[in-house]
Design an enzyme around this catalytic site. Structure first.
Site, PDB file in Angstrom:
ATOM      1  N   ASN A   9       0.867  -1.176   0.000  1.00  0.00           N
ATOM      2  CA  ASN A   9       0.000   0.000   0.000  1.00  0.00           C
ATOM      3  C   ASN A   9       0.901   1.221   0.000  1.00  0.00           C
ATOM      4  OD1 ASN A   9      -1.793   2.047   0.452  1.00  0.00           O
ATOM      5  ND2 ASN A   9      -2.387   1.392   2.511  1.00  0.00           N
ATOM      6  N   TRP A  10       0.991   1.869  -1.140  1.00  0.00           N
ATOM      7  CA  TRP A  10       1.920   3.003  -1.263  1.00  0.00           C
ATOM      8  C   TRP A  10       1.376   4.274  -0.629  1.00  0.00           C
ATOM      9  CZ3 TRP A  10       3.709   2.392  -7.103  1.00  0.00           C
ATOM     10  CH2 TRP A  10       4.483   1.217  -7.206  1.00  0.00           C
ATOM     11  N   LYS A  11       0.128   4.274  -0.237  1.00  0.00           N
ATOM     12  CA  LYS A  11      -0.480   5.478   0.357  1.00  0.00           C
ATOM     13  C   LYS A  11      -0.213   6.675  -0.571  1.00  0.00           C
ATOM     14  CE  LYS A  11      -0.063   3.210   4.780  1.00  0.00           C
ATOM     15  NZ  LYS A  11       0.109   3.286   6.211  1.00  0.00           N
ATOM     16  N   HIS A  95      -9.366   1.376   5.019  1.00  0.00           N
ATOM     17  CA  HIS A  95      -8.081   1.496   5.716  1.00  0.00           C
ATOM     18  C   HIS A  95      -8.252   2.405   6.937  1.00  0.00           C
ATOM     19  CE1 HIS A  95      -3.921   2.537   6.565  1.00  0.00           C
ATOM     20  NE2 HIS A  95      -3.598   1.427   5.926  1.00  0.00           N
ATOM     21  N   GLU A  97      -6.546   4.721   8.068  1.00  0.00           N
ATOM     22  CA  GLU A  97      -6.323   6.149   7.795  1.00  0.00           C
ATOM     23  C   GLU A  97      -7.580   6.772   7.205  1.00  0.00           C
ATOM     24  OE1 GLU A  97      -2.747   5.558   5.553  1.00  0.00           O
ATOM     25  OE2 GLU A  97      -1.705   5.012   7.398  1.00  0.00           O
ATOM     26  N   GLU A 167      -5.136  -4.810  10.611  1.00  0.00           N
ATOM     27  CA  GLU A 167      -4.093  -3.809  10.814  1.00  0.00           C
ATOM     28  C   GLU A 167      -4.361  -3.069  12.118  1.00  0.00           C
ATOM     29  OE1 GLU A 167      -2.194  -2.610   6.810  1.00  0.00           O
ATOM     30  OE2 GLU A 167      -3.976  -1.384   7.062  1.00  0.00           O
ATOM     31  N   GLY A 173       2.810   2.360  10.834  1.00  0.00           N
ATOM     32  CA  GLY A 173       3.750   3.459  10.676  1.00  0.00           C
ATOM     33  C   GLY A 173       4.467   3.832  11.953  1.00  0.00           C
ATOM     34  N   SER A 213       3.721  -2.108  10.280  1.00  0.00           N
ATOM     35  CA  SER A 213       5.181  -2.169  10.452  1.00  0.00           C
ATOM     36  C   SER A 213       5.781  -3.521  10.058  1.00  0.00           C
ATOM     37  CB  SER A 213       5.573  -1.791  11.887  1.00  0.00           C
ATOM     38  OG  SER A 213       5.140  -0.466  12.180  1.00  0.00           O
ATOM     39  N   GLY A 234       3.029  -1.111   4.293  1.00  0.00           N
ATOM     40  CA  GLY A 234       3.062   0.306   3.976  1.00  0.00           C
ATOM     41  C   GLY A 234       4.484   0.737   3.650  1.00  0.00           C
ATOM     42  N   GLY A 235       5.145   1.335   4.613  1.00  0.00           N
ATOM     43  CA  GLY A 235       6.472   1.929   4.409  1.00  0.00           C
ATOM     44  C   GLY A 235       7.464   1.041   3.668  1.00  0.00           C
TER      45      GLY A 235
HETATM   46  P1  13P Z   1       3.275   0.432   7.700  1.00  0.00           P
HETATM   47  O1  13P Z   1       3.777  -0.864   7.097  1.00  0.00           O
HETATM   48  O2  13P Z   1       4.010   1.634   7.199  1.00  0.00           O
HETATM   49  O3  13P Z   1       3.162   0.345   9.178  1.00  0.00           O
HETATM   50  O4  13P Z   1       1.763   0.633   7.141  1.00  0.00           O
HETATM   51  C1  13P Z   1       0.884  -0.426   7.234  1.00  0.00           C
HETATM   52  C2  13P Z   1      -0.331  -0.089   6.481  1.00  0.00           C
HETATM   53  O5  13P Z   1      -1.083   0.805   6.851  1.00  0.00           O
HETATM   54  C3  13P Z   1      -0.607  -0.836   5.235  1.00  0.00           C
HETATM   55  O6  13P Z   1      -1.884  -0.577   4.749  1.00  0.00           O
END
Ligand code: 13P
Length: 254
Positions: A9-11, A95, A97, A167, A173, A213, A234-235
């Site tokens: 997920n590149w956000k 998600h 967020e 999640e 994050g 993470s 994510g990251g």
């Molecule tokens: P991180 O891997 O950066 O913690 O993000 C997880 C995430 O929200 C994937 O959708």
């Protein structure tokens, strides 16, 4: 047997050019990972170009959000048929967020899931408790509510094809991963509920991903657990080598 799925997920990261470069490089290296499904979720403006770059490879492309209506006066939104038009075949729904920053609720999420399924997009439905909810020992109750309401109206056949991502909000994050035991406990609980509501066959086919993470150095211990069918990253998914290392860990754990 569920094939592991590693989804990035590149956000709100990567320009169009960076997205296509990543997708092209991933396509060139994905053949080395035949026993894991790979998926990337770029930003909306990059969807079509990324889908074109991975065409013919076993790499899924997902949008990060969808509106439930087909079209209309909804400034800034995009519909499921519009996402299909780009060549993407997946969509991330609900998600944390989006729940926390953009006011999404279990009810709007259910409408989005329905819209995605109608358009033949595969939804990745995200759920997860906040730190306050975990500290109050409400984790499993929250997960029950989010799963039940988020996939309200889904049939057993549809469930078998969709993906749920657990999640924990406090692990996203933050560098703070759920321990493999905490993740497995949540996943096993979700699967038990799915079995109760949809039957063994549909529940056994539904993939449940862990997100929060996930990094190359913790992926293996998480993915070794029987109900953890992959990761929503994510990251670490922004870096090709890290993303491939996580996918490699899934291959070995499979
Ligand atoms: P991180 O891997 O950066 O913690 O993000 C997880 C995430 O929200 C994937 O959708």
């Amino acid at each position: 047997m569920r094939t592991p799925l590693i989804a990035g997920n590149w956000k709100m990261h990567k320009t169009l050019r960076e997205s296509v470069a990543f997708a092209t490089a991933l396509a060139a290296r994905a053949g080395a990972l035949p026993s894991v499904d790979l998926l990337i979720a770029p930003t909306a403006p990059a969807l079509a170009a990324v889908a074109a770059a991975v065409e013919g490879h076993r790499i899924g492309v997902a949008a990060q959000n969808v509106h439930w209506e087909r079209e209309g006066a909804f400034t800034g939104e995009m519909s499921a048929p519009m996402i299909c038009d780009t060549g993407a075949t997946w969509v991330i729904v609900g998600h944390s967020e989006r729940r926390q920053l953009f006011g999404e609720t279990d009810e709007t999420i259910a409408r989005k899931v329905r819209a995605a399924l109608t358009a033949r997009l595969t939804p990745i439905v995200c759920i997860g408790e906040t730190l306050a909810e975990r500290d109050a020992a409400e984790t499993l109750v929250v997960l029950d509510r989010q799963v039940q309401r988020g996939i309200d109206g889904v049939t057993g056949t549809e469930l078998a094809g969709l993906v749920i991502a657990y999640e924990p909000v406090w692990a996203i994050g933050t560098g703070r991963t759920a321990s493999p035991a905490q993740a497995q406990e949540a996943h096993a609980h979700i699967r038990q509920r799915l079995t109760q509501w949809f039957g063994v066959e549909a529940s056994a086919a539904c993939r449940i991903l862990y997100g929060g993470s996930v990094k190359p150095d913790n992926a293996r211990t998480l993915l070794d657990h029987p109900d953890i069918d992959g990761a929503l990253v994510g990251g670490a998914s922004l870096d090709l080598d890290a993303f491939l290392a996580i996918a490699g860990a899934a291959t070995r754990a499979a």
